[in-house]
Design a protein around this motif. Structure first.
Motif, PDB file in Angstrom:
ATOM      1  N   ALA A  34      43.957  38.291  16.893  1.00 38.59           N
ATOM      2  CA  ALA A  34      43.781  38.149  18.316  1.00 38.59           C
ATOM      3  C   ALA A  34      43.689  36.278  18.725  1.00 38.59           C
ATOM      4  CB  ALA A  34      42.505  38.708  18.735  1.00 38.59           C
ATOM      5  N   PRO A  35      43.301  35.913  17.504  1.00 39.07           N
ATOM      6  CA  PRO A  35      42.933  34.362  17.926  1.00 39.07           C
ATOM      7  C   PRO A  35      44.410  33.723  18.312  1.00 39.07           C
ATOM      8  CG  PRO A  35      42.054  34.919  15.672  1.00 39.07           C
ATOM      9  CD  PRO A  35      42.631  35.970  16.216  1.00 39.07           C
ATOM     10  N   ILE A  36      45.489  34.424  18.096  1.00 35.79           N
ATOM     11  CA  ILE A  36      46.930  33.855  18.524  1.00 35.79           C
ATOM     12  C   ILE A  36      46.787  33.645  20.376  1.00 35.79           C
ATOM     13  CG2 ILE A  36      48.991  34.068  18.647  1.00 35.79           C
ATOM     14  CD1 ILE A  36      48.811  35.992  16.010  1.00 35.79           C
ATOM     15  N   GLU A  37      46.023  34.935  20.769  1.00 37.33           N
ATOM     16  CA  GLU A  37      46.041  34.748  22.141  1.00 37.33           C
ATOM     17  C   GLU A  37      44.521  34.379  22.654  1.00 37.33           C
ATOM     18  OE1 GLU A  37      47.436  37.351  20.708  1.00 37.33           O
ATOM     19  OE2 GLU A  37      49.666  36.980  21.380  1.00 37.33           O
ATOM     20  N   GLY A  38      43.673  34.213  21.523  1.00 44.63           N
ATOM     21  CA  GLY A  38      42.492  34.041  21.789  1.00 44.63           C
ATOM     22  C   GLY A  38      41.403  35.104  22.655  1.00 44.63           C
ATOM     23  N   LEU A  39      41.611  36.230  22.412  1.00 45.72           N
ATOM     24  CA  LEU A  39      41.086  37.422  22.920  1.00 45.72           C
ATOM     25  C   LEU A  39      40.060  37.832  22.029  1.00 45.72           C
ATOM     26  CD1 LEU A  39      44.011  39.329  24.688  1.00 45.72           C
ATOM     27  CD2 LEU A  39      42.914  37.534  25.513  1.00 45.72           C
ATOM     28  N   SER A  40      38.914  38.170  22.586  1.00 48.80           N
ATOM     29  CA  SER A  40      37.765  38.676  21.740  1.00 48.80           C
ATOM     30  C   SER A  40      38.054  40.478  21.896  1.00 48.80           C
ATOM     31  CB  SER A  40      36.288  38.454  22.314  1.00 48.80           C
ATOM     32  OG  SER A  40      36.336  39.102  23.650  1.00 48.80           O
ATOM     33  N   VAL A  41      37.387  41.071  20.964  1.00 45.20           N
ATOM     34  CA  VAL A  41      37.403  42.459  21.250  1.00 45.20           C
ATOM     35  C   VAL A  41      37.267  43.065  22.289  1.00 45.20           C
ATOM     36  CG1 VAL A  41      36.725  44.534  20.081  1.00 45.20           C
ATOM     37  CG2 VAL A  41      37.161  42.481  18.698  1.00 45.20           C
ATOM     38  N   GLY A  42      36.154  42.625  23.114  1.00 42.77           N
ATOM     39  CA  GLY A  42      35.760  43.142  24.411  1.00 42.77           C
ATOM     40  C   GLY A  42      36.811  42.649  25.363  1.00 42.77           C
ATOM     41  N   VAL A  43      37.225  41.697  25.577  1.00 42.60           N
ATOM     42  CA  VAL A  43      38.293  41.228  26.464  1.00 42.60           C
ATOM     43  C   VAL A  43      39.739  42.008  26.200  1.00 42.60           C
ATOM     44  CG1 VAL A  43      39.935  39.388  27.199  1.00 42.60           C
ATOM     45  CG2 VAL A  43      37.386  39.060  26.840  1.00 42.60           C
ATOM     46  N   ARG A  44      39.965  42.157  24.938  1.00 40.32           N
ATOM     47  CA  ARG A  44      41.233  42.821  24.583  1.00 40.32           C
ATOM     48  C   ARG A  44      40.973  44.379  25.315  1.00 40.32           C
ATOM     49  NH1 ARG A  44      44.384  46.380  21.166  1.00 40.32           N
ATOM     50  NH2 ARG A  44      42.962  47.900  21.536  1.00 40.32           N
ATOM     51  N   ALA A  45      39.649  44.850  25.164  1.00 37.88           N
ATOM     52  CA  ALA A  45      39.657  46.351  25.477  1.00 37.88           C
ATOM     53  C   ALA A  45      39.778  46.439  26.971  1.00 37.88           C
ATOM     54  CB  ALA A  45      38.360  46.753  25.110  1.00 37.88           C
ATOM     55  N   VAL A  46      39.222  45.397  27.758  1.00 33.38           N
ATOM     56  CA  VAL A  46      39.347  45.289  29.196  1.00 33.38           C
ATOM     57  C   VAL A  46      40.881  45.353  29.496  1.00 33.38           C
ATOM     58  CG1 VAL A  46      38.925  43.845  31.327  1.00 33.38           C
ATOM     59  CG2 VAL A  46      36.979  44.431  29.587  1.00 33.38           C
ATOM     60  N   LEU A  47      41.635  44.217  29.049  1.00 39.22           N
ATOM     61  CA  LEU A  47      42.860  44.347  29.461  1.00 39.22           C
ATOM     62  C   LEU A  47      43.777  45.375  28.957  1.00 39.22           C
ATOM     63  CD1 LEU A  47      43.741  40.566  28.169  1.00 39.22           C
ATOM     64  CD2 LEU A  47      42.672  41.436  30.132  1.00 39.22           C
ATOM     65  N   ASN A  48      43.206  46.227  27.958  1.00 40.70           N
ATOM     66  CA  ASN A  48      44.109  47.275  27.602  1.00 40.70           C
ATOM     67  C   ASN A  48      43.868  48.247  28.517  1.00 40.70           C
ATOM     68  OD1 ASN A  48      45.857  48.189  25.616  1.00 40.70           O
ATOM     69  ND2 ASN A  48      44.409  49.616  24.692  1.00 40.70           N
ATOM     70  N   MET A  49      42.715  48.580  29.110  1.00 41.14           N
ATOM     71  CA  MET A  49      42.435  49.558  30.058  1.00 41.14           C
ATOM     72  C   MET A  49      43.453  49.162  31.167  1.00 41.14           C
ATOM     73  SD  MET A  49      38.260  50.421  29.764  1.00 41.14           S
ATOM     74  CE  MET A  49      37.656  49.016  29.079  1.00 41.14           C
ATOM     75  N   LEU A  50      43.208  48.085  31.462  1.00 47.87           N
ATOM     76  CA  LEU A  50      43.688  47.718  32.670  1.00 47.87           C
ATOM     77  C   LEU A  50      45.434  47.793  32.527  1.00 47.87           C
ATOM     78  CD1 LEU A  50      41.970  44.556  34.164  1.00 47.87           C
ATOM     79  CD2 LEU A  50      41.865  46.868  34.719  1.00 47.87           C
ATOM     80  N   ARG A  51      45.777  47.702  31.579  1.00 44.76           N
ATOM     81  CA  ARG A  51      47.426  47.836  31.012  1.00 44.76           C
ATOM     82  C   ARG A  51      47.733  49.313  31.134  1.00 44.76           C
ATOM     83  NH1 ARG A  51      50.050  49.768  27.313  1.00 44.76           N
ATOM     84  NH2 ARG A  51      48.195  50.100  25.892  1.00 44.76           N
ATOM     85  N   GLU A  52      46.933  50.199  30.763  1.00 47.43           N
ATOM     86  CA  GLU A  52      47.408  51.647  30.736  1.00 47.43           C
ATOM     87  C   GLU A  52      46.862  52.399  32.163  1.00 47.43           C
ATOM     88  OE1 GLU A  52      44.401  53.275  27.463  1.00 47.43           O
ATOM     89  OE2 GLU A  52      46.442  52.956  27.008  1.00 47.43           O
ATOM     90  N   HIS A  53      45.926  51.982  32.825  1.00 50.69           N
ATOM     91  CA  HIS A  53      45.402  52.649  33.974  1.00 50.69           C
ATOM     92  C   HIS A  53      45.622  52.120  35.136  1.00 50.69           C
ATOM     93  CE1 HIS A  53      42.800  54.378  30.764  1.00 50.69           C
ATOM     94  NE2 HIS A  53      42.639  55.458  31.472  1.00 50.69           N
ATOM     95  N   GLY A  54      46.084  50.702  35.224  1.00 47.48           N
ATOM     96  CA  GLY A  54      46.437  50.138  36.230  1.00 47.48           C
ATOM     97  C   GLY A  54      45.169  49.433  36.740  1.00 47.48           C
ATOM     98  N   PRO A  55      44.895  48.675  37.858  1.00 43.87           N
ATOM     99  CA  PRO A  55      43.749  48.153  38.529  1.00 43.87           C
ATOM    100  C   PRO A  55      42.726  49.169  38.653  1.00 43.87           C
ATOM    101  CG  PRO A  55      45.598  47.407  39.737  1.00 43.87           C
ATOM    102  CD  PRO A  55      46.062  48.516  38.639  1.00 43.87           C
ATOM    103  N   MET A  56      41.498  48.807  38.071  1.00 44.79           N
ATOM    104  CA  MET A  56      40.188  49.741  38.172  1.00 44.79           C
ATOM    105  C   MET A  56      39.057  48.669  38.367  1.00 44.79           C
ATOM    106  SD  MET A  56      40.663  51.216  34.235  1.00 44.79           S
ATOM    107  CE  MET A  56      39.391  52.275  34.573  1.00 44.79           C
ATOM    108  N   THR A  57      37.744  49.340  38.749  1.00 45.72           N
ATOM    109  CA  THR A  57      37.020  48.774  38.863  1.00 45.72           C
ATOM    110  C   THR A  57      35.969  48.513  37.614  1.00 45.72           C
ATOM    111  OG1 THR A  57      35.160  50.432  39.456  1.00 45.72           O
ATOM    112  CG2 THR A  57      36.394  49.526  41.210  1.00 45.72           C
ATOM    113  N   VAL A  58      34.842  47.677  37.612  1.00 46.00           N
ATOM    114  CA  VAL A  58      34.169  47.331  36.361  1.00 46.00           C
ATOM    115  C   VAL A  58      33.489  48.591  35.818  1.00 46.00           C
ATOM    116  CG1 VAL A  58      32.095  46.241  35.620  1.00 46.00           C
ATOM    117  CG2 VAL A  58      33.938  45.026  36.685  1.00 46.00           C
ATOM    118  N   PRO A  59      32.732  49.359  36.870  1.00 48.27           N
ATOM    119  CA  PRO A  59      31.941  50.564  36.285  1.00 48.27           C
ATOM    120  C   PRO A  59      32.738  51.694  35.783  1.00 48.27           C
ATOM    121  CG  PRO A  59      30.977  49.673  38.647  1.00 48.27           C
ATOM    122  CD  PRO A  59      32.431  48.895  38.013  1.00 48.27           C
TER     123      PRO A  59
END
Lengths: 152, 152
Positions: A34-59
């Motif tokens: 990840a350091p290559i893109e500078g993503l923490s594990v948490g941020v990666r998880a968020v981006l990944n959710m958005l990638r597969e589900h499309g836009p969604m809310t935080v909750p």
DNA sequence: CGGAAGATGACACCTTGGTTGTCATGAGTG
DNA sequence: CACTCATGACAACCAAGGTGTCATCTTCCG
């Protein structure tokens, strides 16, 4: 089915015991790349959710990943600060905006995803689709039955 | 097998993505029950390794569970301080003693184990042995291929 | 046998994933 | 309208787990 039930239970505990090491090694692998893109594990998880589900809310994301709302919020804000996601008005709730990947976010998560995918392709090797489907079924089952333990 | 290879890869990423939530929920479940015996997740892991493999040294346990030697050492010392494990002379290494469960440790981990097992039995339900075996195969494979990322 | 290289344990420090708690505001509902 | 519930912001906190260093003990090789 009491005997076979017991055997199944035994094997299930083995599955259970594999999850820990797997999780740790995977996480280490992720944060090694990840350091290559500078993503923490948490941020990666968020981006990944958005990638597969499309836009969604935080909750929504929190519930989806069995993470506390607040944690997802922090990660999302973090991602927003780095310009990886943006807030778009939510027609359904004025207060709770939808989170969407930006161009940069899309690029970053795609890069990470492709890299991981390449690794998995190597590993996949002689595993059959049936085996993996069974694995998914088992894991999903475990997951859904642990759901009652909820957070926030 | 390039198409089926890709499909397999896709499914594998799904497996990968399930591991995180599963791990977190399981951990929450464990630490929800554990207070009964007063075991932290780390101590539980140590006791469980000893339960199934018999006496072993600290570095062995670390390698086994993809945990750093130092972390296992701390958990082991903690467990020893609570009288759950004891150090017995190691014929092979004078310095690195074997760790063994005490009566109390045996009792504690057995109680935890039985409780978890009961839960898994409920979950097991309509899962077949074949499915679980496949799942184990897939997870083991993933695990062994992430092994090169080592620690300490 | 002697010395260098490696494994182990102790101790201290740190990072960070993740939760909890509180509060203010905005949204849905009888 | 009033009341409850969901959301977001901010802060404090906890625990899992790693890293770095050093002293001691093994091992192995010349």
């Amino acid at each position: 089915m009491s005997e076979s039930g017991d055997a199944v239970t035994d094997r299930l505990t083995e599955v259970f015991d594999l999850v820990g090491p797997l999780y740790r090694r995977a996480q280490r692998k992720v944060e090694l790349d990840a350091p290559i893109e500078g993503l923490s594990v948490g941020v990666r998880a968020v981006l990944n959710m958005l990638r597969e589900h499309g836009p969604m809310t935080v909750p929504q994301m929190g519930r989806d990943q069995a993470l506390s709302r607040q944690f997802v919020q922090r990660m999302t804000n973090d991602a927003a600060a780095r310009g990886l996601v943006e807030f778009v008005p939510n027609p359904a709730h004025r207060r709770s905006s939808l989170i969407r990947l930006t161009e940069a976010g899309q690029a970053a998560i795609t890069a990470v995803f492709d890299r991981e995918r390449a690794m998995l392709r190597q590993i996949g090797g002689d595993l059959t689709e049936a085996e993996i489907a069974a694995c998914l079924r088992v894991l999903s089952r475990l997951l859904s039955h642990l759901d009652d333990v909820d957070v926030d």
